[in-house]
Every structure is written in structure tokens, then in C-alpha cells.
Design a protein around this motif. Structure first.
Motif, short mmCIF file in Angstrom:
data_model
loop_
_atom_site.label_atom_id
_atom_site.label_comp_id
_atom_site.label_asym_id
_atom_site.label_seq_id
_atom_site.Cartn_x
_atom_site.Cartn_y
_atom_site.Cartn_z
N PHE A 176 26.22 55.84 -14.36
CA PHE A 176 26.13 57.10 -13.63
C PHE A 176 25.64 58.27 -14.47
CE2 PHE A 176 29.69 54.77 -11.42
CZ PHE A 176 28.90 54.37 -10.34
N ARG A 177 25.29 58.00 -15.73
CA ARG A 177 24.70 59.00 -16.64
C ARG A 177 25.54 60.27 -16.71
NH1 ARG A 177 22.48 57.19 -20.41
NH2 ARG A 177 20.85 58.76 -20.74
N GLN A 178 26.84 60.06 -16.87
CA GLN A 178 27.74 61.16 -17.16
C GLN A 178 28.03 61.14 -18.66
OE1 GLN A 178 31.29 61.29 -14.69
NE2 GLN A 178 30.19 60.42 -12.94
N ILE A 179 28.26 62.30 -19.23
CA ILE A 179 28.60 62.35 -20.65
C ILE A 179 29.99 61.78 -20.86
CG2 ILE A 179 29.12 63.88 -22.58
CD1 ILE A 179 26.84 65.66 -21.64
N LYS A 218 38.14 52.91 -22.09
CA LYS A 218 36.86 52.56 -22.69
C LYS A 218 35.89 52.01 -21.65
CE LYS A 218 36.31 48.84 -25.23
NZ LYS A 218 36.42 47.85 -26.32
N THR A 219 36.38 51.09 -20.81
CA THR A 219 35.53 50.52 -19.75
C THR A 219 35.06 51.61 -18.80
OG1 THR A 219 36.59 48.35 -19.86
CG2 THR A 219 35.48 48.90 -17.80
N ALA A 220 35.97 52.49 -18.42
CA ALA A 220 35.59 53.60 -17.53
C ALA A 220 34.51 54.46 -18.16
CB ALA A 220 36.82 54.44 -17.18
N ASN A 221 34.65 54.75 -19.44
CA ASN A 221 33.65 55.57 -20.13
C ASN A 221 32.28 54.89 -20.15
OD1 ASN A 221 35.20 57.82 -20.75
ND2 ASN A 221 35.88 57.01 -22.72
N VAL A 222 32.25 53.59 -20.38
CA VAL A 222 30.97 52.87 -20.38
C VAL A 222 30.29 52.98 -19.02
CG1 VAL A 222 29.84 50.62 -20.59
CG2 VAL A 222 31.64 51.24 -22.20
N ASN A 260 35.04 51.31 -0.14
CA ASN A 260 33.90 50.85 0.66
C ASN A 260 32.95 49.98 -0.17
OD1 ASN A 260 32.50 50.72 3.13
ND2 ASN A 260 31.10 52.37 2.52
N SER A 261 33.55 49.21 -1.09
CA SER A 261 32.82 48.28 -1.96
C SER A 261 31.89 48.96 -2.95
CB SER A 261 32.02 47.25 -1.13
OG SER A 261 32.90 46.46 -0.36
N GLU A 262 32.05 50.27 -3.13
CA GLU A 262 31.26 51.02 -4.10
C GLU A 262 32.08 51.27 -5.36
OE1 GLU A 262 28.06 51.95 -3.78
OE2 GLU A 262 27.93 51.05 -1.78
N VAL A 263 31.40 51.32 -6.50
CA VAL A 263 32.08 51.64 -7.75
C VAL A 263 32.31 53.15 -7.78
CG1 VAL A 263 31.91 51.65 -10.27
CG2 VAL A 263 31.01 49.70 -8.97
N PRO A 264 33.57 53.58 -7.94
CA PRO A 264 33.84 55.03 -7.96
C PRO A 264 33.21 55.70 -9.19
CG PRO A 264 35.82 53.78 -8.53
CD PRO A 264 34.79 52.78 -8.08
N GLN A 265 32.92 56.98 -9.04
CA GLN A 265 32.24 57.71 -10.11
C GLN A 265 33.13 58.73 -10.80
OE1 GLN A 265 28.22 59.03 -9.27
NE2 GLN A 265 28.00 57.58 -7.58
N THR A 266 34.45 58.51 -10.74
CA THR A 266 35.37 59.36 -11.48
C THR A 266 36.23 58.49 -12.39
OG1 THR A 266 37.19 59.25 -9.88
CG2 THR A 266 35.50 60.95 -9.54
N ARG A 267 36.61 59.06 -13.52
CA ARG A 267 37.45 58.32 -14.47
C ARG A 267 38.77 57.91 -13.84
NH1 ARG A 267 37.11 58.54 -19.61
NH2 ARG A 267 36.11 60.59 -19.66
N GLU A 268 39.38 58.84 -13.08
CA GLU A 268 40.69 58.56 -12.50
C GLU A 268 40.64 57.34 -11.59
OE1 GLU A 268 40.33 62.40 -14.12
OE2 GLU A 268 39.14 61.55 -12.47
N ALA A 269 39.65 57.29 -10.72
CA ALA A 269 39.54 56.17 -9.79
C ALA A 269 39.20 54.87 -10.52
CB ALA A 269 38.48 56.47 -8.73
#
Length: 211
Positions: A130-133, A120-124, A101-110
Motif C-alpha cells: 500500500f506504499r505507506q511509510i 513486522k508483518t503489518a509493516n511489510v 469483504n475479503s480485502e486486505v485492510p490498510q491500517t496497522r490496527e486491523a
């Protein structure tokens, strides 16, 4: 290196820079995602120069997708590997539109399912947007972790896992930013600036510079 040393190292880095930020310029999670993807094997400075022209024209998945590969390439041609990055970005936008839905997913897998997005990009994105550790280990963080002995490892994944385990919890959220900035400006690749380093007395690097 013991826990007390690590705690003091990150206390000093935090005191020097209480609210560290990425040097990539962005205002939305999508802008950050695209900027980080473009920054692979390129400098933040070169990416910012390109996105300052791109984002006022196209800063959503739909708008970037409408540009197409050729259109996007015109904006990012000053960045290394721009052809493959443009192809990945357009493919990424298509998936974001159709699956998220044009949103950036908030899970590493997605995130890692998106073209041009690695660990690395997912972690950034997870950490910064999203201020996840999460610990995005690049060449700077890998170098600082091994030189100082904060979290030595044979490869970036080993360093990532060790940092997540060994950095005191109160510093985990921003540790990635402190380490990357320290590596970029103080603990530089060719000749670290040891005499200007605020953690020099705690660092376990044996070949410290003296000027």
C-alpha cells in the motif's frame, strides 16, 4: 552518526538500487500478506517455492479457506512451523472474508488483529502493498542499523522508531528494502563483506573485515 552521513548512505543505496523490491513473489496484497506471514522464521526462498505451487490453486481468502488446515499444510509443509502457520492462515482468511469483504485492510490496527500477523508483518504489507511509510525491522535491519550506527537500538521496536525519526524523509518509503537487502547480502551476520560495501567509509562499525 550525523544527518549528512545518513543522507549519503541512503543516497548510495538508492543509486545502486533505485527501485528496491521484496524478494517474496506476489501479485496481490493478499498474496503478499500470506507470503509474509509464512516467512516468519523461514527464508524467502523457501516461501517462494511453496507459493509457486499454492497461488495458482488458491490465491484468495476464499480459495485458501476452502483448502482447510490440512489442505494448506500440504502446500506449505516445506516451510518451518507449517502446522501453526496453516492454522493461523485459515483463521486469517475467515476474518478477512467475514469482516473485511475479503480485502486486505490498510491500517496497522486491523492487520494486527489477524491471526499470525504481528507488527513486522503489518509493516511489510503497509509499506510494500500500500506504499505507506513503515519500517519492518527484522534481524537484518536490526543488525545493519546497530552495526553502522544509522539507528542503534536495544530492541527492534527502538530501532524501528529511530529509523522513522532519523532516516531523511526522501528515503523513508524504500529504506526498509535497502537495509534488508544490505543486511542479507553485504552486512551479513557472521562476517560482513566490508571490502565490497559501498558505504564502508561511512559506516561506524569498529571491527570491519579486511578481506
Amino acid at each position: 552518526m550525523n544527518k549528512e552521513k545518513r543522507t549519503e548512505i541512503f543516497t548510495r543505496l538508492r543509486d545502486q538500487n533505485p527501485e528496491p523490491k521484496t524478494e517474496l513473489e506476489y501479485s496481490t496484497p493478499f498474496e503478499l500478506l500470506l507470503a509474509v506471514a509464512l516467512s516468519a522464521q523461514a527464508t524467502d526462498v523457501s516461501v517462494n517455492k511453496a507459493t509457486r505451487k499454492l497461488f495458482p490453486v488458491a490465491n484468495t481468502p476464499e480459495a485458501v479457506y476452502e483448502l482447510g488446515v490440512e489442505g494448506l499444510s500440504e502446500y506449505i509443509k516445506t516451510i518451518g512451523l507449517y502446522n501453526s502457520k496453516a492454522k493461523n492462515a485459515i483463521a486469517m482468511c475467515k476474518i478477512l472474508i467475514e469482516k473485511h469483504n475479503s480485502e486486505v485492510p490498510q491500517t496497522r490496527e486491523a492487520l494486527e488483529e489477524l491471526p499470525g500477523v504481528g507488527r513486522k508483518t503489518a509493516n511489510v504489507v503497509l509499506n510494500t502493498a500500500f506504499r505507506q511509510i513503515a519500517m519492518a525491522v527484522d534481524t537484518h535491519i536490526d543488525r545493519v542499523s546497530n552495526r553502522t550506527k544509522i539507528a542503534p537500538g536495544k530492541n527492534v521496536r527502538e530501532v524501528e522508531d529511530k529509523l522513522l525519526r532519523l532516516v531523511p524523509k526522501e528515503f523513508l518509503m524504500d529504506a526498509h528494502h535497502w537495509l534488508i537487502l544490505h543486511g542479507r547480502y553485504v552486512c551479513t551476520a557472521r562476517k560482513p563483506k566490508c571490502t565490497a560495501c559501498i558505504i564502508e567509509d561511512l559506516c561506524e562499525f569498529k571491527e570491519k573485515t579486511s578481506d
